[in-house]
Design an enzyme around this catalytic site. Structure first.
Site, short mmCIF file in Angstrom:
data_model
loop_
_atom_site.label_atom_id
_atom_site.label_comp_id
_atom_site.label_asym_id
_atom_site.label_seq_id
_atom_site.Cartn_x
_atom_site.Cartn_y
_atom_site.Cartn_z
CG HIS A 38 6.50 -0.04 35.70
ND1 HIS A 38 6.41 0.73 34.57
CD2 HIS A 38 5.95 -1.25 35.38
CE1 HIS A 38 5.86 0.03 33.59
NE2 HIS A 38 5.56 -1.18 34.05
CD GLN A 62 2.29 -10.98 29.36
OE1 GLN A 62 2.92 -11.65 30.18
NE2 GLN A 62 1.78 -9.81 29.68
#
Ligand code: AMP
Length: 296
Positions: A38, A62
Site C-alpha cells: 500500500h 466483495q
C-alpha cells in the site's frame, strides 16, 4: 493529513484542495491493515498528484458468505501512522452505514473478464469491487487511481469498467511488492502459521522457476509451463491449488495448451491462487513472452 469519515466531510476536504489549486488528485483505495505494498501505491500517487486521497474500507459487498469479512484484520491507528508517513493528504474511513445506508439496488458489473480466475472461485466478488470502486470514484472524482498488480485481474476489470463507462480517471497499475524471500505482501499473510508462511514461498518460487525454464528454453508451450507450475506447487504438502492458469493479459483469454507461449499476441499472465489451511493467497507474473529471448 485530514481524516474524514463521512462523504460530506470528504467532499469538503476535496473542495478545499481543489480551490487551493492542489490538483491533480490521486486516489488509493484500500481495505486497510496497510503494508509496504500500500505504501508503494501512496508514493506513486505522491509522485503524480498534488493531493493524495486514501480510502480504508473493508467492503462487505466483495466478500462471499463464507469468506473472512468479519475477521479481516484491522488496525486503524497503525494505518493512519503509515498513511501520514507516506504522504496521504486525506484519509477517508467510512463505516458500512455511510457507504451503504440502504440495501443496494444498483450494481456495476463487468462481464467476461470476471468469470475466470478469482471470479470463478469467488462468485460476486468482482461485482462488489466494481460497485464500491464506482461509488468511491464518484465521491473522490480523482484524476488518477492507483492499484497494485498483485491483484492483476482487478486491474484488468477496473480498466475495462473505466473504458466502458467513460469514467474520467486514469488507472495506474503498480508493481507487486514482495518480502525479501519472495512472498508477495498481503494483509492476509497474518493468518498464516509459521509452517504455512514458509510453504507459501512456493507461489513466488513456482513463478520464478517457470520464468527460468522459459529463459533456458526448457519450457516453450502453455501446457508445459502449466505442468511445471503445478508440479512445483504440489511439492509443498500444505498447498492446495485453487487455480494455476496462463491467460492473455489484460484480455484474460485462454491460450490453447499446445500453443507456443511466443504465439501470444502481447502480454500474458501466469496467475496463481493457492490455499494454505484457511488462507487463500494469490500471486502472478505479467510479461510479454516475446521479450524472453529463448521463446522467439
Ligand atoms: P487491499 O487493501 O488488499 O484491498 O489492497 C489495496 C490495494 O493495494 C490494491 O490495489 C492492491 O492490489 C494493492 N496491493 C496489495 N498488496 C500489494 C503488494 N504486495 N504489492 C503491490 N500492491 C499491493
Amino acid at each position: 493529513m485530514r481524516v474524514v469519515r463521512t462523504i460530506e466531510q470528504l467532499r469538503e476536504a476535496l473542495e478545499y484542495m481543489r480551490q487551493g489549486g492542489h490538483t491533480p488528485i490521486g486516489f488509493v483505495p484500500t481495505m486497510g491493515y496497510l503494508h509496504e505494498g500500500h505504501a508503494s501505491l501512496l508514493r506513486r500517487a505522491g509522485e503524480m498528484s498534488s493531493t493524495v486521497v486514501m480510502s480504508i474500507f473493508v467492503n462487505p459487498l466483495q466478500f462471499g458468505p463464507n469468506e473472512d469479512f468479519s475477521s479481516y484484520p484491522r488496525d486503524e491507528q497503525r494505518d493512519l501512522e503509515l498513511a501520514e508517513r507516506e504522504g496521504a493528504d486525506i484519509v477517508f474511513i467510512p463505516g458500512v452505514e455511510e457507504m451503504y445506508p440502504q440495501p443496494i439496488r444498483t450494481q456495476v458489473s463487468v462481464s467476461s473478464l470476471t468469470t475466470q480466475l478469482c471470479g470463478a472461485s469467488r462468485p460476486g466478488h468482482f461485482d462488489g469491487v466494481t460497485t464500491v470502486v464506482s461509488k468511491l470514484f464518484n465521491m473522490v472524482q480523482p484524476d488518477y487511481a492507483f492499484f497494485g498488480l498483485k491483484d492483476a485481474q482487478q486491474v484488468a476489470v477496473l480498466r475495462r469498467m473505466v473504458a466502458d463507462l467513460n469514467m474520467n480517471v486514469e488507472i495506474v497499475a503498480c508493481p507487486i511488492i514482495r518480502e525479501g524471500d519472495g512472498l508477495a505482501l498481503s494483509s492476509r499473510n497474518v493468518y498464516l502459521s509459521a509452517e504455512e508462511r514458509s510453504q507459501a514461498l512456493v507461489l513466488s518460487r513456482s513463478l520464478r522457476e517457470v520464468r527460468q525454464a522459459m529463459e533456458e528454453g526448457k519450457v516453450r508451450t502453455v501446457e508445459d509451463a502449466r505442468k511445471l507450475l503445478v508440479s512445483v506447487i504440489s511439492a509443498s504438502p500444505l498447498a492446495v491449488i485453487d487455480y494455476a492458469e496462463i491467460l492473455t493479459f489484460p484480455g484474460l483469454e485462454t491460450l490453447d495448451g499446445a500453443s507456443l507461449l511466443s504465439d501470444a499476441d502481447g502480454e500474458i499472465i501466469i496467475a496463481l491462487a493457492v490455499k494454505f489451511g484457511r488462507t487463500r493467497l494469490i500471486d502472478n507474473n505479467v510479461f510479454n513472452p516475446k521479450e524472453v529471448a529463448t521463446l522467439v
